[in-house]
Scaffold this active site. Structure first.
Site, PDB file in Angstrom:
ATOM      1  N   PRO A  25     -77.871 -32.091 -78.224  1.00 47.75           N
ATOM      2  CA  PRO A  25     -78.271 -31.791 -76.806  1.00 47.75           C
ATOM      3  C   PRO A  25     -78.977 -32.532 -76.140  1.00 47.75           C
ATOM      4  O   PRO A  25     -79.888 -33.276 -76.605  1.00 47.75           O
ATOM      5  CB  PRO A  25     -78.849 -30.355 -77.123  1.00 47.75           C
ATOM      6  CG  PRO A  25     -79.266 -30.567 -78.761  1.00 47.75           C
ATOM      7  CD  PRO A  25     -78.179 -31.307 -79.294  1.00 47.75           C
ATOM      8  N   CYS A  27     -80.807 -32.944 -72.406  1.00 48.07           N
ATOM      9  CA  CYS A  27     -81.280 -32.520 -71.198  1.00 48.07           C
ATOM     10  C   CYS A  27     -80.815 -33.555 -70.080  1.00 48.07           C
ATOM     11  O   CYS A  27     -81.042 -34.864 -70.202  1.00 48.07           O
ATOM     12  CB  CYS A  27     -82.683 -32.320 -70.873  1.00 48.07           C
ATOM     13  SG  CYS A  27     -83.284 -30.843 -71.621  1.00 48.07           S
ATOM     14  N   GLN A 101     -77.389 -24.906 -76.761  1.00 44.49           N
ATOM     15  CA  GLN A 101     -78.740 -24.980 -77.270  1.00 44.49           C
ATOM     16  C   GLN A 101     -79.582 -24.045 -76.374  1.00 44.49           C
ATOM     17  O   GLN A 101     -79.685 -24.294 -75.150  1.00 44.49           O
ATOM     18  CB  GLN A 101     -79.315 -26.481 -77.333  1.00 44.49           C
ATOM     19  CG  GLN A 101     -80.821 -26.324 -78.022  1.00 44.49           C
ATOM     20  CD  GLN A 101     -81.564 -27.566 -78.121  1.00 44.49           C
ATOM     21  OE1 GLN A 101     -81.546 -28.216 -77.038  1.00 44.49           O
ATOM     22  NE2 GLN A 101     -82.096 -28.018 -79.182  1.00 44.49           N
ATOM     23  N   TYR A 188     -91.574 -27.196 -78.274  1.00 45.57           N
ATOM     24  CA  TYR A 188     -91.344 -25.969 -77.140  1.00 45.57           C
ATOM     25  C   TYR A 188     -91.794 -24.798 -77.853  1.00 45.57           C
ATOM     26  O   TYR A 188     -92.247 -24.731 -79.134  1.00 45.57           O
ATOM     27  CB  TYR A 188     -89.891 -26.211 -76.690  1.00 45.57           C
ATOM     28  CG  TYR A 188     -89.368 -27.198 -76.274  1.00 45.57           C
ATOM     29  CD1 TYR A 188     -90.067 -27.693 -74.996  1.00 45.57           C
ATOM     30  CD2 TYR A 188     -88.671 -28.397 -76.669  1.00 45.57           C
ATOM     31  CE1 TYR A 188     -90.086 -28.931 -74.249  1.00 45.57           C
ATOM     32  CE2 TYR A 188     -88.351 -29.729 -75.854  1.00 45.57           C
ATOM     33  CZ  TYR A 188     -88.998 -29.939 -74.737  1.00 45.57           C
ATOM     34  OH  TYR A 188     -88.865 -30.900 -74.004  1.00 45.57           O
ATOM     35  N   LEU A 307     -81.704 -42.068 -84.296  1.00 42.94           N
ATOM     36  CA  LEU A 307     -81.456 -43.702 -84.473  1.00 42.94           C
ATOM     37  C   LEU A 307     -80.329 -43.875 -85.502  1.00 42.94           C
ATOM     38  O   LEU A 307     -80.409 -44.782 -86.246  1.00 42.94           O
ATOM     39  CB  LEU A 307     -82.457 -44.331 -84.838  1.00 42.94           C
ATOM     40  CG  LEU A 307     -83.432 -44.709 -83.492  1.00 42.94           C
ATOM     41  CD1 LEU A 307     -84.640 -45.685 -83.866  1.00 42.94           C
ATOM     42  CD2 LEU A 307     -82.606 -45.337 -82.637  1.00 42.94           C
TER      43      LEU A 307
HETATM   44  C1  LIG Z   1     -81.449 -38.022 -72.280  1.00 39.30           C
HETATM   45  C2  LIG Z   1     -81.773 -37.065 -73.632  1.00 39.30           C
HETATM   46  C3  LIG Z   1     -81.992 -35.744 -73.370  1.00 39.30           C
HETATM   47  C4  LIG Z   1     -82.509 -34.863 -74.499  1.00 39.30           C
HETATM   48  N1  LIG Z   1     -82.346 -33.545 -74.297  1.00 39.30           N
HETATM   49  C5  LIG Z   1     -82.809 -32.723 -75.590  1.00 39.30           C
HETATM   50  C6  LIG Z   1     -82.425 -31.466 -75.555  1.00 39.30           C
HETATM   51  O1  LIG Z   1     -82.091 -30.887 -74.568  1.00 39.30           O
HETATM   52  N2  LIG Z   1     -82.689 -30.674 -76.715  1.00 39.30           N
HETATM   53  C7  LIG Z   1     -82.964 -31.256 -77.754  1.00 39.30           C
HETATM   54  O2  LIG Z   1     -83.108 -30.741 -78.770  1.00 39.30           O
HETATM   55  N3  LIG Z   1     -83.116 -32.766 -77.851  1.00 39.30           N
HETATM   56  C8  LIG Z   1     -83.048 -33.308 -76.737  1.00 39.30           C
HETATM   57  N4  LIG Z   1     -83.089 -34.708 -76.947  1.00 39.30           N
HETATM   58  C9  LIG Z   1     -83.357 -35.169 -78.141  1.00 39.30           C
HETATM   59  C10 LIG Z   1     -82.018 -35.589 -78.774  1.00 39.30           C
HETATM   60  O3  LIG Z   1     -80.989 -34.527 -78.868  1.00 39.30           O
HETATM   61  C11 LIG Z   1     -81.971 -36.610 -80.176  1.00 39.30           C
HETATM   62  O4  LIG Z   1     -82.518 -35.716 -80.983  1.00 39.30           O
HETATM   63  C12 LIG Z   1     -82.903 -37.777 -79.966  1.00 39.30           C
HETATM   64  O5  LIG Z   1     -82.600 -38.306 -78.753  1.00 39.30           O
HETATM   65  C13 LIG Z   1     -82.812 -38.701 -81.207  1.00 39.30           C
HETATM   66  O6  LIG Z   1     -81.406 -39.126 -81.613  1.00 39.30           O
HETATM   67  P1  LIG Z   1     -80.775 -40.463 -80.911  1.00 39.30           P
HETATM   68  O7  LIG Z   1     -81.496 -41.490 -81.594  1.00 39.30           O
HETATM   69  O8  LIG Z   1     -79.183 -40.395 -81.355  1.00 39.30           O
HETATM   70  O9  LIG Z   1     -80.909 -40.595 -79.231  1.00 39.30           O
HETATM   71  C14 LIG Z   1     -82.680 -35.659 -75.936  1.00 39.30           C
HETATM   72  C15 LIG Z   1     -82.748 -36.953 -75.913  1.00 39.30           C
HETATM   73  C16 LIG Z   1     -82.163 -37.635 -74.979  1.00 39.30           C
HETATM   74  C17 LIG Z   1     -81.860 -39.155 -75.234  1.00 39.30           C
END
Ligand SMILES: Cc1cc2nc3c(=O)[nH]c(=O)nc-3n(C[C@H](O)[C@H](O)[C@H](O)COP(=O)(O)O)c2cc1C
Length: 386
Positions: A25, A27, A101, A188, A307
């Site tokens: 997810p 945002c 979510q 949250y 990551l």
């Molecule tokens: C633009 C953006 C928006 C995010 N919004 C949410 C969200 O709505 N809900 C959530 O649980 N995590 C949110 N996250 C966290 C990601 O779901 C993820 O857990 C985090 O970026 C680590 O993964 P990655 O290294 O693949 O980016 C968001 C991350 C990014 C980059």
């Protein structure tokens, strides 16, 4: 079809994910009054075309006050269902499952969009017509210095929040989603109940770990009862608080056992959000060990996140038994075709591509392999046809 473990289907209850790659997810802060629009259809739809098995819609407010910002998606009204149903239909038509979510931001609500600064909204920094609203939490503890003090929810108000999660779950059924994920991570509202950093209550919802879990478990139980038997329920947790003084992974294993006992099918093992900046190891796959420990000790499916940026890395997460699913966020923003590229890279399969593209790329890539790389500088680099 790909023979990589990353592309093995996974059945949870009556739902089969075509592969293990999930769009986490994210945002987008791009809704008006909680409604999704064309932006969301394209943003989410491109991940279906990119071969992901499951695409999870961003944190979706179960109440207007539960939104992080004025731009969040919402599901507090029946009128918000058709826009999401349109997204779900597109994902289904292109081979992905659809998740959503469900969230309440608690003391982190009423924030600016990240690109406006990400601070608490104040009358001074507010966009026109987008003023601040009062926030709520487990206790009257601001999430960080300088943030507003939230109202500590009364027991009656907790029941209202729980009911809002249930109503949003019913609307998720109406929109056709395959997976609901309850957001209990990232500092949250539900995380504010679990964490000793923000939960100072002295009633049955505060104190011991068992008491600090109570509200989340009530919410999850109620959501499970409203969500069809044959569809899987996920919960996203912060496996650890950012600070070492908060929730530990052992706490989260205990929490995951309770979630499993209430019919949760998978734990999305994220981390952080409370207690300042991240005090744990950081690097590629830094949260994978949490997924592995929770999977082994609570005996529940897990989704690793954080990551994971490379096809072979994602494959190793699944092949090693650390997690059942791999969620990708920023790498997916950078490469919405991550999943189709992974199948091609791991064992030369083009079958995860949409049919409109895959066969054409097979032919082109054969030709490119015969030609070798373009070496330039002349843009035209040809040879006599064979
Ligand atoms: C633009 C953006 C928006 C995010 N919004 C949410 C969200 O709505 N809900 C959530 O649980 N995590 C949110 N996250 C966290 C990601 O779901 C993820 O857990 C985090 O970026 C680590 O993964 P990655 O290294 O693949 O980016 C968001 C991350 C990014 C980059």
């Amino acid at each position: 079809m790909s023979t990589s473990p990353l592309f093995a289907p996974l059945t949870l209850r009556g739902v089969t994910l075509p592969n293990r790659l999930v769009v986490a997810p994210m945002c987008q802060y791009s809704s008006t009054d909680g409604f999704v629009g064309d932006y969301h259809l394209v943003h989410l739809g491109r991940y279906a075309l990119g071969g992901f098995g499951l695409v999870v819609v961003e944190a979706t407010g179960v109440t207007p006050e539960g939104r992080i910002s004025h731009g969040d998606v919402g599901l507090w009204s029946d009128e918000q269902v058709p826009g999401l149903a349109r997204v779900v239909d597109f994902l289904h038509a292109h081979g992905s499952l659809a998740g959503i979510q469900l969230a309440h931001a608690g003391a982190k609500a009423s924030s600016q969009r990240p690109w406006d600064g990400g601070d608490a909204v104040t009358p001074e920094n507010a966009r026109p017509g987008e003023g601040p609203w009062p926030t709520v939490s487990a206790s009257a503890v601001p999430v960080a210095p300088g943030w507003p003090t939230p109202h500590a929810l009364t027991v009656e108000e907790l029941a209202e929040v729980r009911d809002a999660f249930v109503a949003a779950t019913r609307r998720s059924v109406a929109a056709g989603f395959d997976v609901v994920e309850v957001h209990a991570a990232h500092g949250y509202l539900l995380n504010q109940f679990l964490s000793p950093l923000t939960n100072r209550r002295d009633d049955e919802y505060g104190g011991s770990l068992e008491a600090r879990m109570r509200f989340q478990l009530e919410v999850v139980e109620a959501v499970r009862a409203a969500w069809p038997e044959d569809r899987p329920l996920f919960v996203r947790v912060s496996s650890v608080d950012a600070s070492r003084d908060g929730v530990t992974v052992e706490d989260t294993v205990a929490f995951a056992r309770e979630l499993k006992a209430r019919g949760v099918d998978a734990i999305d093992t994220s981390g952080g959000g409370l207690g300042g900046s991240w005090q744990h190891p950081i690097g590629y796959g830094y949260q994978v060990p949490f997924a592995a420990q929770i999977r082994a000790e609570a005996e529940i499916a897990t989704m690793a996140v954080g990551l994971i940026v490379d096809a072979r890395q994602a494959e190793a997460v699944v092949a090693s038994g650390a997690a059942d699913l791999v969620a990708i966020a920023r790498e997916a923003q950078d490469d919405p075709n991550f999943a189709v590229h992974a199948a091609r890279e791991l064992d030369g399969s083009y079958e995860v591509y949409p049919v409109q593209a895959g066969p054409r790329l097979v032919g082109r890539d054969r030709l490119l392999a015969a030609l070798g790389p373009w070496t330039g500088p002349d843009p035209v680099q040809v040879r006599e046809s064979a």
